[in-house]
Design an enzyme around this catalytic site. Structure first.
Site, short mmCIF file in Angstrom:
data_model
loop_
_atom_site.label_atom_id
_atom_site.label_comp_id
_atom_site.label_asym_id
_atom_site.label_seq_id
_atom_site.Cartn_x
_atom_site.Cartn_y
_atom_site.Cartn_z
N VAL A 70 4.51 -1.09 3.31
CA VAL A 70 4.54 0.33 3.00
C VAL A 70 5.06 0.62 1.98
O VAL A 70 6.43 0.78 1.76
CB VAL A 70 5.01 1.08 4.22
CG1 VAL A 70 4.82 2.71 3.69
CG2 VAL A 70 4.31 0.78 5.47
N LYS A 71 4.45 1.08 0.78
CA LYS A 71 4.98 1.33 -0.57
C LYS A 71 5.73 2.66 -0.62
O LYS A 71 4.79 3.62 -0.28
CB LYS A 71 4.15 0.92 -1.62
CG LYS A 71 5.03 0.59 -3.07
CD LYS A 71 3.75 0.01 -4.14
CE LYS A 71 4.48 -0.40 -5.02
NZ LYS A 71 3.42 -0.90 -6.39
N ILE A 72 6.73 2.96 -0.78
CA ILE A 72 7.40 4.44 -0.94
C ILE A 72 7.87 4.80 -2.20
O ILE A 72 8.76 4.29 -2.44
CB ILE A 72 8.31 4.57 0.35
CG1 ILE A 72 7.62 4.25 1.71
CG2 ILE A 72 8.79 5.87 0.43
CD1 ILE A 72 8.74 4.02 2.76
N MET A 127 0.99 -1.18 0.08
CA MET A 127 0.02 -0.17 -0.02
C MET A 127 0.86 1.23 -0.12
O MET A 127 1.71 1.43 0.81
CB MET A 127 -1.02 -0.03 1.01
CG MET A 127 -1.60 1.28 1.57
SD MET A 127 -2.92 1.69 0.21
CE MET A 127 -3.11 3.42 0.37
#
Ligand code: G3P
Length: 217
Positions: free
Chosen positions: A84-86, A58
């Site tokens: 956690v997609k960054i 996400m």
């Protein structure tokens, strides 16, 4: 090489889960916007239920490291398998290092060079998403870049896994595997294309025809 499905569509994700060969899910703001459900937490939690044992990515949308970390900490409460997609940028790498320190898994995305991948690995990224298709789209060689990243990082004890993304066709999947990627995230349509071969279909038809003859003998 593990396969993830690259979509936020729950029907596609349910079908991907049924195949028995898909190990996780990646989403991004564009894929989520395509589904049109403004309740993002609801969508991600539904995806986590369909893939309880696999990573579900996400993506943060804040522009500061502080904001990205706050979003990431919130996403981490949505499910134990949320990654956690960054997006790759200075603030994103700061946020990746901070979230790594907090024990929250990360997926650094929009990576297009070995230099970017090296920085993401030093920040402790769990996954480094290299965008094969978008490099090809501008006349660069996406797979060559990805293999350079795999070869470079393999010389050091980084924990980061290389995730081939922006996959446009079945050949990209095979090329990513041959390049030594840990994961490829693939649209469901392309995953299903991997199964097909005319000789297999012809062979099954022949077996079925001969078996039917035997039943009548
Ligand atoms: O979701 C990450 C990536 O696979 C999306 O790539 O080029 O198909 O938008 P693209």
């Amino acid at each position: 090489m593990r396969l993830f499905v690259d979509t936020a569509n729950l029907a596609e994700i349910k079908e991907a889960a049924s195949l028995g060969i898909v190990a996780g899910v990646t989403t991004n703001p564009s894929l989520l916007a395509k589904e049109g459900n403004g309740n993002i937490k609801e969508t991600i939690q539904a995806i986590c239920k369909l893939f309880p044992d696999g990573p579900v990515s996400m993506e943060v949308t804040a522009e500061t490291a502080e904001g990205m970390v706050a979003e990431g900490q919130e996403f981490a409460t949505w499910g134990e398998n949320v990654y956690v997609k960054i997006p790759f940028c200075i603030e994103g790498i700061k946020a990746t290092a901070k979230l790594t320190g907090l024990g929250i898994p990360t997926n650094v995305t929009l990576v297009f060079s070995a230099a970017q991948a090296l920085l993401a690995a030093n920040a402790g990224a769990s996954f480094i998403s290299t965008f094969v298709g978008r490099l090809d789209d501008i006349g660069h060689d996406g797979i060559t870049c990805t293999k350079e990243i795999v070869d470079m990082l393999s010389m050091y004890p980084f924990d980061s896994e290389i995730l081939a993304a922006s996959i446009r066709n079945p050949l990209h999947v095979i090329q990513a595997a041959n390049a030594g990627c840990d994961i490829a995230t693939v649209p469901l349509k392309i995953i299903k294309q991997l199964y097909g071969h005319p000789l297999t279909e012809k062979g099954i038809e022949g077996f079925n025809t001969d078996w039917a003859k035997l039943q009548k003998a």
